[in-house]
Design a protein around this motif. Sequence first.
Motif, PDB file in Angstrom:
ATOM      1  N   GLY A 195       2.309   6.774  -6.652  1.00 58.52           N
ATOM      2  CA  GLY A 195       1.405   7.940  -7.293  1.00 58.52           C
ATOM      3  C   GLY A 195       1.080   9.280  -6.974  1.00 58.52           C
ATOM      4  N   ILE A 196       1.741   9.507  -6.040  1.00 61.31           N
ATOM      5  CA  ILE A 196       2.465  11.173  -5.551  1.00 61.31           C
ATOM      6  C   ILE A 196       3.878  11.125  -6.201  1.00 61.31           C
ATOM      7  CG2 ILE A 196       3.294  12.018  -3.582  1.00 61.31           C
ATOM      8  CD1 ILE A 196       1.632  10.900  -1.670  1.00 61.31           C
ATOM      9  N   GLU A 251      -4.877  -2.145   0.068  1.00 59.10           N
ATOM     10  CA  GLU A 251      -5.542  -1.912   1.151  1.00 59.10           C
ATOM     11  C   GLU A 251      -6.652  -3.127   1.121  1.00 59.10           C
ATOM     12  OE1 GLU A 251      -7.322   1.455  -0.262  1.00 59.10           O
ATOM     13  OE2 GLU A 251      -5.377   2.722   0.193  1.00 59.10           O
ATOM     14  N   ILE A 307       1.044  -1.258   0.173  1.00 64.30           N
ATOM     15  CA  ILE A 307      -0.322   0.196   0.148  1.00 64.30           C
ATOM     16  C   ILE A 307       0.668   1.371   0.366  1.00 64.30           C
ATOM     17  CG2 ILE A 307      -1.583   1.547   1.172  1.00 64.30           C
ATOM     18  CD1 ILE A 307      -2.567  -0.961   2.632  1.00 64.30           C
ATOM     19  N   GLY A 308       1.842   1.154   1.368  1.00 66.26           N
ATOM     20  CA  GLY A 308       2.971   2.390   0.449  1.00 66.26           C
ATOM     21  C   GLY A 308       3.381   2.823  -0.619  1.00 66.26           C
ATOM     22  N   ALA A 326      -4.337   2.941  -8.637  1.00 61.65           N
ATOM     23  CA  ALA A 326      -5.869   3.156  -8.230  1.00 61.65           C
ATOM     24  C   ALA A 326      -6.744   1.804  -7.812  1.00 61.65           C
ATOM     25  CB  ALA A 326      -7.086   4.354  -8.400  1.00 61.65           C
ATOM     26  N   THR A 384      -4.129  -0.414  -5.669  1.00 64.86           N
ATOM     27  CA  THR A 384      -4.025   0.624  -4.336  1.00 64.86           C
ATOM     28  C   THR A 384      -5.211   0.192  -3.637  1.00 64.86           C
ATOM     29  OG1 THR A 384      -3.040   2.253  -5.074  1.00 64.86           O
ATOM     30  CG2 THR A 384      -3.521   2.246  -3.494  1.00 64.86           C
ATOM     31  N   ARG A 413       0.670   4.117  -2.733  1.00 67.22           N
ATOM     32  CA  ARG A 413       0.906   5.645  -2.550  1.00 67.22           C
ATOM     33  C   ARG A 413       1.891   5.940  -3.269  1.00 67.22           C
ATOM     34  NH1 ARG A 413      -2.498   5.278   2.677  1.00 67.22           N
ATOM     35  NH2 ARG A 413      -4.637   4.425   1.980  1.00 67.22           N
TER      36      ARG A 413
END
Length: 161
Positions: free
Chosen positions: A30-31, A122, A23-24, A115, A118, A27
């Motif tokens: 994505g960032i 999750e 997950i990390g 997405a 992710t 993310r």
Amino acid sequence: MENDFVSQVKSELTEYSKSLAEIGKLRLIGIVSRVLGLFLLILTVVLCAIGLFAFASVAAINALTACMPLWAAALILGAVFLLLIILAIVCRKPLFVHPFIRLMSNQIRSEEELALRTIEAENNAQLQRVKMECRVQNATQQFHFVTSLIGKIWNLFVKKH
């Protein structure tokens, strides 16, 4: 039995931590892809704007000199740069964001797929957490059952003597 329980909890904890790490990672991809994509978009727009202003100024100077073909060519080239700026803004995701997503993750091709991955990660982490909670709750209930059973046997033994 105790070793099996501990090894199961350990393996589930390992799987849970791997899910959280996934997950990390997703993310972070994505960032970083959005930041780098935005940076490249800004850089492209600034460079195209500089080119637009340069050619527009050349066109204005040449328009004043009444040399029709030269300024017309400069205005056409300025319009091309203006179209390039518009194209860069309209197509910013496929031109800037998606290549960085592909670069950072070999299997993910677009922001939508990122997405979905992710959400999947999750969900996997949540399933691992629920499994661990159920196993710990079950072990706690078994422990309470055994301790209450031993307590009742002890009370029966003490009352008879």
